[in-house]
Design a protein around this motif. Structure first.
Motif, mmCIF file in Angstrom:
data_model
loop_
_atom_site.group_PDB
_atom_site.id
_atom_site.type_symbol
_atom_site.label_atom_id
_atom_site.label_comp_id
_atom_site.label_asym_id
_atom_site.label_seq_id
_atom_site.Cartn_x
_atom_site.Cartn_y
_atom_site.Cartn_z
ATOM 1 N N ILE A 130 0.839 -1.209 0.000
ATOM 2 C CA ILE A 130 0.000 0.000 0.000
ATOM 3 C C ILE A 130 0.870 1.253 0.000
ATOM 4 N N TYR A 132 -0.019 5.495 0.121
ATOM 5 C CA TYR A 132 -0.995 6.587 0.091
ATOM 6 C C TYR A 132 -0.436 7.778 -0.685
ATOM 7 N N TYR A 144 -5.054 12.037 -6.758
ATOM 8 C CA TYR A 144 -6.138 11.070 -6.977
ATOM 9 C C TYR A 144 -5.850 10.174 -8.178
ATOM 10 N N ILE A 148 -5.521 6.109 -8.069
ATOM 11 C CA ILE A 148 -6.429 5.130 -8.687
ATOM 12 C C ILE A 148 -5.950 4.612 -10.037
ATOM 13 N N LEU A 151 -1.261 3.584 -9.182
ATOM 14 C CA LEU A 151 -0.995 2.566 -8.163
ATOM 15 C C LEU A 151 -1.998 1.419 -8.220
ATOM 16 N N MET A 152 -3.290 1.738 -8.166
ATOM 17 C CA MET A 152 -4.288 0.668 -8.144
ATOM 18 C C MET A 152 -4.418 -0.016 -9.507
ATOM 19 N N GLU A 153 -4.648 0.766 -10.544
ATOM 20 C CA GLU A 153 -4.912 0.161 -11.858
ATOM 21 C C GLU A 153 -3.660 -0.446 -12.501
ATOM 22 N N TRP A 156 -1.451 -2.493 -9.215
ATOM 23 C CA TRP A 156 -2.130 -3.364 -8.253
ATOM 24 C C TRP A 156 -1.582 -3.176 -6.842
ATOM 25 N N ILE A 157 -1.295 -1.922 -6.524
ATOM 26 C CA ILE A 157 -0.871 -1.549 -5.171
ATOM 27 C C ILE A 157 -2.045 -0.817 -4.532
ATOM 28 N N HIS A 158 -2.411 -1.198 -3.307
ATOM 29 C CA HIS A 158 -3.518 -0.530 -2.629
ATOM 30 C C HIS A 158 -3.195 0.945 -2.416
ATOM 31 N N SER A 159 -4.207 1.780 -2.520
ATOM 32 C CA SER A 159 -3.952 3.208 -2.367
ATOM 33 C C SER A 159 -5.218 3.970 -2.027
ATOM 34 N N HIS A 160 -5.039 5.236 -1.749
ATOM 35 C CA HIS A 160 -6.134 6.135 -1.390
ATOM 36 C C HIS A 160 -5.520 7.536 -1.417
ATOM 37 N N ILE A 162 -5.518 10.865 -0.087
ATOM 38 C CA ILE A 162 -6.055 11.571 1.082
ATOM 39 C C ILE A 162 -5.994 13.073 0.817
ATOM 40 N N ILE A 174 -3.648 6.433 10.704
ATOM 41 C CA ILE A 174 -3.025 5.298 10.012
ATOM 42 C C ILE A 174 -1.525 5.546 9.798
ATOM 43 N N THR A 179 4.206 3.035 6.964
ATOM 44 C CA THR A 179 3.287 3.302 5.853
ATOM 45 C C THR A 179 3.793 4.424 4.935
#
Lengths: 264, 264
Positions: A130, A132, A144, A148, A151-153, A156-160, A162, A174, A179
């Motif tokens: 992950i 952030y 953003y 998305i 990282l995510m698409e 394939w690393i989790h993300s958000h 903030i 968190i 992290t």
């Protein structure tokens, strides 16, 4: 959906690289039926979105190698400032246009300036599950889309992503020594939010990747409009970070498991 | 910040449980100086936010045990529909108010209906490092606050509230047989977005926690306003899920490492 204000006084700007995204084509048709002027940016002038729109400026891409002045962001900026010039006699339009002519140079200088940091990022964060991102104002969109789409698409690393103004509403709990946070600092009036979040992160976090637009070389761009160029350059630099991350993880940016492969 | 439209025709609604949140107090003062009417919901009528505001309705809380009609959401709904009644002669105000009188019953029925599922959720997901939430429309706020305030803040579990309409823009590539997704289905016009995302998740994901407002018992609430009650009940049910998760992880919902403990 409520479109009560959409009508013949509306301008609707759309974008689809291939000009085939079904939802975007539908949106163009819908807006045009309501009487709005539709302008669709695309890399393929002959395809469905262009056919469904009133105006369809083609932007260049060439696998990321096209001259910056001819790419989507540049055309969008010219369009937006052109509208502002007509609507409110905004005087920045001409400054933005001459700044955009320098964008390719600025990109290249930034890529060279951040090359070592991008390589280091790839090496140090290649095994993360992950990561952030955090920003505010004009840079929130950059944070953003990195979260998305990169990282995510693509990784394939989790993300958000903030929002720095919402960090203290909960997400900061968190933050710890393990992290990773990519923290972006911009030049607009929300910078104090980003600085406050960064300052806290520095006290309790240990794995911070900070990119500050103050460090970019904006030669050729007037001070009045520099703030608008920050997110463009940041986005370009982050793409280099993404490339290094992909290489270090041996997970090319072209990898997909679902997109364009299965129905959705 | 651009507050060009803030003035004597503005109504500003604020909320702070303790009535002491510094940024909220500042915002109330700022809005009041601009001539706006300020209404601040609080659990402490005598404290700074109330003093800085024109009107300060007190809501009840009592550690979550107060009657639903007297709590913050109920007062906010009464306020909003009261305004809509004055401004546009909205006829739902009376239906909303009588529905709110039934809210406590609805909450209790839903809590009982979902008790076993909440316990199961706590048991099955107690060891997760990351749990996503997903929703759209009126439920996006519920998904968002569960992600940042419950999972991240109160449980130190990584999270990200994915808007169902943006799932296919990238985040869906992260969906796999291991990654838990809490997927919320509502009653508003964006439900098809949630259904589309759920349908895809069911094909490729295996760890889905689905809560559908269609399954709630809304007896006593008129059909015309049922959609507004969905997110309230969902939020209540999710709190039960949170309590079970906290118990299963032995990480009480009161645990904090930074909030109210260090300066920020």
């Amino acid at each position: 959906m409520d479109h009560s204000k959409l009508g013949s006084n509306s301008l609707v700007i759309l974008c689809s690289h291939t000009s085939t995204t079904a939802e975007t084509v539908e949106a163009a048709k819908f807006a045009r039926e309501k009487g709005a002027l539709t302008i669709s940016l695309t890399n393929e002038e002959g395809a469905p979105l262009a056919q469904a729109s009133d105006v369809y400026p083609k932007y260049e891409w060439n696998e990321g190698k096209a001259h910056a002045f001819t790419t989507n962001y540049s055309i969008l900026y010219q369009l937006v400032f052109g509208v502002l010039k007509v609507v409110e006699n905004n005087e920045n339009a001409i400054l933005v246009e001459s700044g955009l002519e320098q964008l390719q140079n600025i990109y290249e200088k930034a890529a060279s300036q951040y090359h070592h940091k991008a390589v280091e990022f790839g090496q140090q964060y290649g095994n993360e599950k992950i990561i952030y991102t955090m920003a505010s104002g004009a840079n929130y969109g950059v944070a953003y889309s990195f979260a998305i789409c990169i990282l995510m698409e693509l990784q394939w690393i989790h993300s958000h992503a903030i929002h720095a103004g919402k960090y203290f509403h909960g997400p900061f709990e968190i933050d710890d020594e393990e992290t990773p946070f990519i923290i972006l600092l911009g030049l607009d009036e929300t910078r104090p939010l980003e600085e406050r979040a960064l300052s806290f992160s520095k006290r309790y976090g240990k794995r911070l990747i900070v990119i500050d637009e103050k460090d970019f070389d904006f030669t050729g761009v007037a001070d009045e409009v520099k703030g608008y160029f920050g997110p463009l350059v940041l986005n370009y630099v982050l793409r280099k970070y993404a490339e290094q991350l992909a290489e270090s993880r041996n997970h090319p940016l072209t990898t997909r498991r679902y997109m364009w492969k299965v129905e959705y």
